[in-house]
Design an enzyme around this catalytic site. Structure first.
Site, PDB file in Angstrom:
ATOM      1  N   LYS A 156       0.884  -1.174   0.000  1.00 18.56           N
ATOM      2  CA  LYS A 156       0.000   0.000   0.000  1.00 18.56           C
ATOM      3  C   LYS A 156       0.918   1.219   0.000  1.00 18.56           C
ATOM      4  O   LYS A 156       1.412   1.650   1.041  1.00 18.56           O
ATOM      5  CB  LYS A 156      -0.868  -0.031   1.255  1.00 18.56           C
TER       6      LYS A 156
ATOM      7  N   GLU B 294       8.784  16.752  14.855  1.00 18.72           N
ATOM      8  CA  GLU B 294       9.394  16.566  13.538  1.00 18.72           C
ATOM      9  C   GLU B 294       9.105  17.788  12.672  1.00 18.72           C
ATOM     10  O   GLU B 294       7.939  18.145  12.474  1.00 18.72           O
ATOM     11  CB  GLU B 294       8.778  15.344  12.846  1.00 18.72           C
TER      12      GLU B 294
ATOM     13  N   GLU C 135       8.240   1.421  11.778  1.00 16.18           N
ATOM     14  CA  GLU C 135       9.365   2.360  11.577  1.00 16.18           C
ATOM     15  C   GLU C 135       8.756   3.747  11.583  1.00 16.18           C
ATOM     16  O   GLU C 135       8.100   4.132  10.613  1.00 16.18           O
ATOM     17  CB  GLU C 135      10.049   2.097  10.227  1.00 16.18           C
TER      18      GLU C 135
ATOM     19  N   GLY D  46       6.012   5.118   8.688  1.00  8.56           N
ATOM     20  CA  GLY D  46       5.253   6.363   8.574  1.00  8.56           C
ATOM     21  C   GLY D  46       5.320   7.121   9.883  1.00  8.56           C
ATOM     22  O   GLY D  46       6.229   6.906  10.690  1.00  8.56           O
TER      23      GLY D  46
ATOM     24  N   CYS E  76      13.488  10.436   7.619  1.00  8.06           N
ATOM     25  CA  CYS E  76      13.125  10.128   9.016  1.00  8.06           C
ATOM     26  C   CYS E  76      14.319  10.319   9.929  1.00  8.06           C
ATOM     27  O   CYS E  76      14.166  10.679  11.095  1.00  8.06           O
ATOM     28  CB  CYS E  76      12.595   8.707   9.120  1.00  8.06           C
TER      29      CYS E  76
ATOM     30  N   THR F 244       0.078   7.568  12.947  1.00 10.56           N
ATOM     31  CA  THR F 244      -0.507   6.454  12.182  1.00 10.56           C
ATOM     32  C   THR F 244      -0.014   5.125  12.748  1.00 10.56           C
ATOM     33  O   THR F 244      -0.785   4.159  12.851  1.00 10.56           O
ATOM     34  CB  THR F 244      -0.112   6.561  10.686  1.00 10.56           C
ATOM     35  N   GLY F 245       1.256   5.087  13.126  1.00  8.48           N
ATOM     36  CA  GLY F 245       1.818   3.853  13.688  1.00  8.48           C
ATOM     37  C   GLY F 245       1.065   3.420  14.936  1.00  8.48           C
ATOM     38  O   GLY F 245       0.820   2.232  15.144  1.00  8.48           O
TER      39      GLY F 245
HETATM   40  P1  NAD Z   1       1.825   8.743   7.302  1.00 13.67           P
HETATM   41  O1  NAD Z   1       1.820   8.104   8.631  1.00 13.67           O
HETATM   42  O2  NAD Z   1       0.905   9.876   7.055  1.00 13.67           O
HETATM   43  O3  NAD Z   1       1.478   7.655   6.166  1.00 13.67           O
HETATM   44  C1  NAD Z   1       2.252   6.502   5.980  1.00 13.67           C
HETATM   45  C2  NAD Z   1       1.414   5.450   5.249  1.00 13.67           C
HETATM   46  O4  NAD Z   1       0.367   5.006   6.117  1.00 13.67           O
HETATM   47  C3  NAD Z   1       0.729   5.955   3.986  1.00 13.67           C
HETATM   48  O5  NAD Z   1       0.781   4.952   2.992  1.00 13.67           O
HETATM   49  C4  NAD Z   1      -0.692   6.189   4.455  1.00 13.67           C
HETATM   50  O6  NAD Z   1      -1.643   6.117   3.405  1.00 13.67           O
HETATM   51  C5  NAD Z   1      -0.874   5.044   5.431  1.00 13.67           C
HETATM   52  N1  NAD Z   1      -1.942   5.233   6.425  1.00 13.67           N
HETATM   53  C6  NAD Z   1      -2.408   6.403   6.937  1.00 13.67           C
HETATM   54  N2  NAD Z   1      -3.403   6.156   7.832  1.00 13.67           N
HETATM   55  C7  NAD Z   1      -3.556   4.812   7.894  1.00 13.67           C
HETATM   56  C8  NAD Z   1      -4.421   3.943   8.631  1.00 13.67           C
HETATM   57  N3  NAD Z   1      -5.321   4.428   9.503  1.00 13.67           N
HETATM   58  N4  NAD Z   1      -4.316   2.611   8.434  1.00 13.67           N
HETATM   59  C9  NAD Z   1      -3.403   2.116   7.585  1.00 13.67           C
HETATM   60  N5  NAD Z   1      -2.565   2.880   6.841  1.00 13.67           N
HETATM   61  C10 NAD Z   1      -2.631   4.218   7.006  1.00 13.67           C
HETATM   62  O7  NAD Z   1       3.346   9.157   7.001  1.00 13.67           O
HETATM   63  P2  NAD Z   1       3.905  10.066   5.800  1.00 13.67           P
HETATM   64  O8  NAD Z   1       3.490  11.469   6.026  1.00 13.67           O
HETATM   65  O9  NAD Z   1       3.617   9.418   4.490  1.00 13.67           O
HETATM   66  O10 NAD Z   1       5.497   9.920   6.031  1.00 13.67           O
HETATM   67  C11 NAD Z   1       6.222  10.753   6.874  1.00 13.67           C
HETATM   68  C12 NAD Z   1       6.457  10.099   8.211  1.00 13.67           C
HETATM   69  O11 NAD Z   1       7.094   8.837   8.038  1.00 13.67           O
HETATM   70  C13 NAD Z   1       7.384  10.901   9.102  1.00 13.67           C
HETATM   71  O12 NAD Z   1       6.886  10.876  10.423  1.00 13.67           O
HETATM   72  C14 NAD Z   1       8.708  10.144   9.023  1.00 13.67           C
HETATM   73  O13 NAD Z   1       9.550  10.313  10.119  1.00 13.67           O
HETATM   74  C15 NAD Z   1       8.221   8.739   8.910  1.00 13.67           C
HETATM   75  N6  NAD Z   1       9.261   7.888   8.321  1.00 13.67           N
HETATM   76  C16 NAD Z   1       9.891   6.951   9.111  1.00 13.67           C
HETATM   77  C17 NAD Z   1      10.904   6.168   8.576  1.00 13.67           C
HETATM   78  C18 NAD Z   1      11.613   5.126   9.398  1.00 13.67           C
HETATM   79  O14 NAD Z   1      12.229   4.247   8.818  1.00 13.67           O
HETATM   80  N7  NAD Z   1      11.541   5.168  10.723  1.00 13.67           N
HETATM   81  C19 NAD Z   1      11.287   6.335   7.241  1.00 13.67           C
HETATM   82  C20 NAD Z   1      10.624   7.305   6.478  1.00 13.67           C
HETATM   83  C21 NAD Z   1       9.604   8.068   7.022  1.00 13.67           C
END
Ligand code: NAD
Length: 487
Positions: A171, A377, A244, A222, A278, A226-227
């Site tokens: 996804k 962040e 992550e 993400g 990240c 969301t996590g």
């Molecule tokens: P996000 O949490 O908004 O979205 C990430 C993914 O989750 C997307 O595909 C989104 O559609 C999906 N999603 C959103 N709500 C959901 C739900 N309720 N159920 C299932 N899936 C859902 O993150 P973003 O804005 O795309 O990315 C930026 C974030 O990601 C930052 O916080 C960054 O630090 C983090 N990040 C972490 C790492 C790592 O390895 N630790 C790497 C890159 C980015």
């Protein structure tokens, strides 16, 4: 408009408004994808479970050969896929060529590691028996990916999950799904349904995949918000999950450092991918004795970075992926400025761009630990700098966050380095070489930055379940009750 890729074919119909894919450098819509529904999620789950029956029975050697073929196909498409990544995410082409190359290497790494992975034979209870520990695939792995490194963070999940014998459903982020969909041309070599790609919102299709009774692992990258939602959904279902999440990484510069090298390293660690990493260094701590010279070198170097559309070969800093992300950066800088921070360079949108979500590389001095730019962040090209006096204070400041993703130290003092890597709670510690990852080096977060690891052997084992097999070669009649043999 692009459809889902399910069971080795393009499918799905637009029952809702499709999702517009916008070029962040021009703000123009140049493609659309389906906003998937629960029915699409169901179709992908059926295809992935069907393929699991085929994929798990293949030998690890055959699976490894096919993963090498995926890598070959991806390598042959490097330029095309990198351009798509730049069009949809804004990241400079140079960085995206590198991202694709890294994905190729990651597929090859897990192609080899998968065929070399093994369980073990353990001492049995009796001489006629054999006891084995097997490492088995779980089944269907849901891979949920953010916008900032759409391919790399996807491959860190997909390559080990497949190498371990699982099938996957990807996804991608609704902001950057196109390069992932283009990878279907590479996944064609696998049995249909081994890899499936569904597009749409996290709330609809992401939620449907996470909660589906026939998906077995969720691998998520993400934001922490969301996590947390996904972790709760998985906990209710006792479903395995890896997370992550975000970070607020510190970068500590000691007075024994080469000031110019350290300043360039900070600029790189803060501004790579316009700060949308990240593990961006988002809190910079510099020893007072070198602070003035360091800031001067940092400001000078930031001034040499060229802002522009990512597609131009000369560009160092492209646009942010969306205007709302730029507004978040602006709010952080504004709050810091109002509370006494000094903008040494940047701090605004660059002149000369009618369109595009650009923001200047920025250096802030006089910041304090309670400003948002030091606690939340920022995810933009901003280096907020604080001064410290002694190393204990630097470690205390570095530790002062709920996150624990990465941490950087610049020093030539081995004892300081040892103290830092032992005391700072972060999944990755970089000493004198920030933001460099290694396929063999496990990557992930401590504290609020996540659970589990990607890359390395640990990244493969996340997708393997342990089973103990106890086998007596002789069918012997046993007494009704017999004691457990401890000695
Ligand atoms: P996000 O949490 O908004 O979205 C990430 C993914 O989750 C997307 O595909 C989104 O559609 C999906 N999603 C959103 N709500 C959901 C739900 N309720 N159920 C299932 N899936 C859902 O993150 P973003 O804005 O795309 O990315 C930026 C974030 O990601 C930052 O916080 C960054 O630090 C983090 N990040 C972490 C790492 C790592 O390895 N630790 C790497 C890159 C980015």
């Amino acid at each position: 408009m692009k459809q889902h890729w399910i069971g080795g074919a393009w499918m799905g119909q637009a029952i809702r408004e499709p999702i517009d894919i916008i070029n962040p450098a021009t703000e123009e819509v140049f493609e659309q994808v389906l906003d998937g529904s629960r029915a699409d999620a169901d179709a992908a789950v059926v295809a992935a479970n069907k393929a699991f029956g085929v994929w798990r029975r293949m030998t690890a050697v055959s699976r490894g050969e096919l993963l090498h073929e995926v890598a070959d196909r991806l390598k042959a498409r490097t330029e095309e896929i990198a351009r798509l990544l730049t069009m949809e995410g804004g990241k400079p082409l140079r960085e995206n060529l590198d991202e694709v190359g890294w994905c190729v290497a990651c597929f090859r790494y897990y192609a080899e590691l998968g065929r070399n992975s093994r369980g073990r034979v353990i001492p049995s209870i009796e001489s006629t028996q054999l006891s084995m520990v097997l490492k088995e695939p779980y089944g269907v792995v849901v891979c949920i990916v953010p916008y900032n490194y759409p391919l790399l963070l996807m491959v860190w999940k997909v390559a080990p999950a497949l190498a371990a014998g699982n099938t996957v459903i990807i996804k991608p982020s609704s902001i950057t799904p196109l390069a992932t969909l283009a990878l279907s041309a590479c996944f064609e070599v696998l049995p249909p349904g081994t890899v499936n790609i569904v597009t749409g919102s996290g709330e609809a299709i992401g939620h449907a995949l996470v909660t589906h009774p026939d998906t077995h692992v969720v691998a998520f990258t993400g934001s922490a918000g969301t996590g947390r939602k996904i972790a709760c959904l998985c906990a209710e279902r006792f479903k395995k999950v890896t997370l992550e999440l975000g970070g607020k990484d510190p970068f500590v510069v000691c007075e024994d450092s080469d000031i110019n090298v350290a300043a360039r390293a900070v600029a790189w660690a803060a501004c790579l991918n316009a700060g949308q990493v990240c593990t961006s260094s988002e809190r910079i701590y510099v020893q007072r004795t070198i602070a003035d010279r360091f800031l001067e070198a940092l400001v000078n170097f930031m001034g040499t970075l060229r802002i522009g559309p990512g597609i131009e070969p000369s560009t160092d800093i492209g646009p942010l992926a969306r205007d709302r992300y730029r507004r978040n950066v602006e709010e952080h800088v504004e709050e810091a400025r109002k509370r006494g921070a000094v903008v040494l360079t940047g701090g605004k949108r660059p002149a000369g761009f009618q369109k595009g979500y650009y923001y200047e590389p920025t250096v802030l001095a006089n910041v304090t630990s309670s400003m948002r730019v030091m606690t939340e962040e920022t995810f933009g090209p901003v280096a907020p700098v604080m001064v410290y006096d002694d190393f204990d204070e630097a470690i205390r400041l570095a530790q002062g966050t709920q996150y624990g993703l990465g941490a950087v130290l610049f020093t030539r003092d081995a004892l300081k380095a040892k103290t830092f890597f032992e005391e700072v709670k972060a999944g990755t510690i970089w000493i004198n070489d920030p933001l460099t990852d290694n396929d063999a080096g496990p990557f992930g977060g401590m504290k609020m930055s996540g659970l589990g690891r990607e890359l390395g052997l640990e990244g493969l084992e996340e997708f393997m379940e342990t089973k103990h097999v106890h086998w007596d070669f002789v069918q012997q009649e046993k007494p009704w009750w017999y004691p457990y043999k401890r000695e």
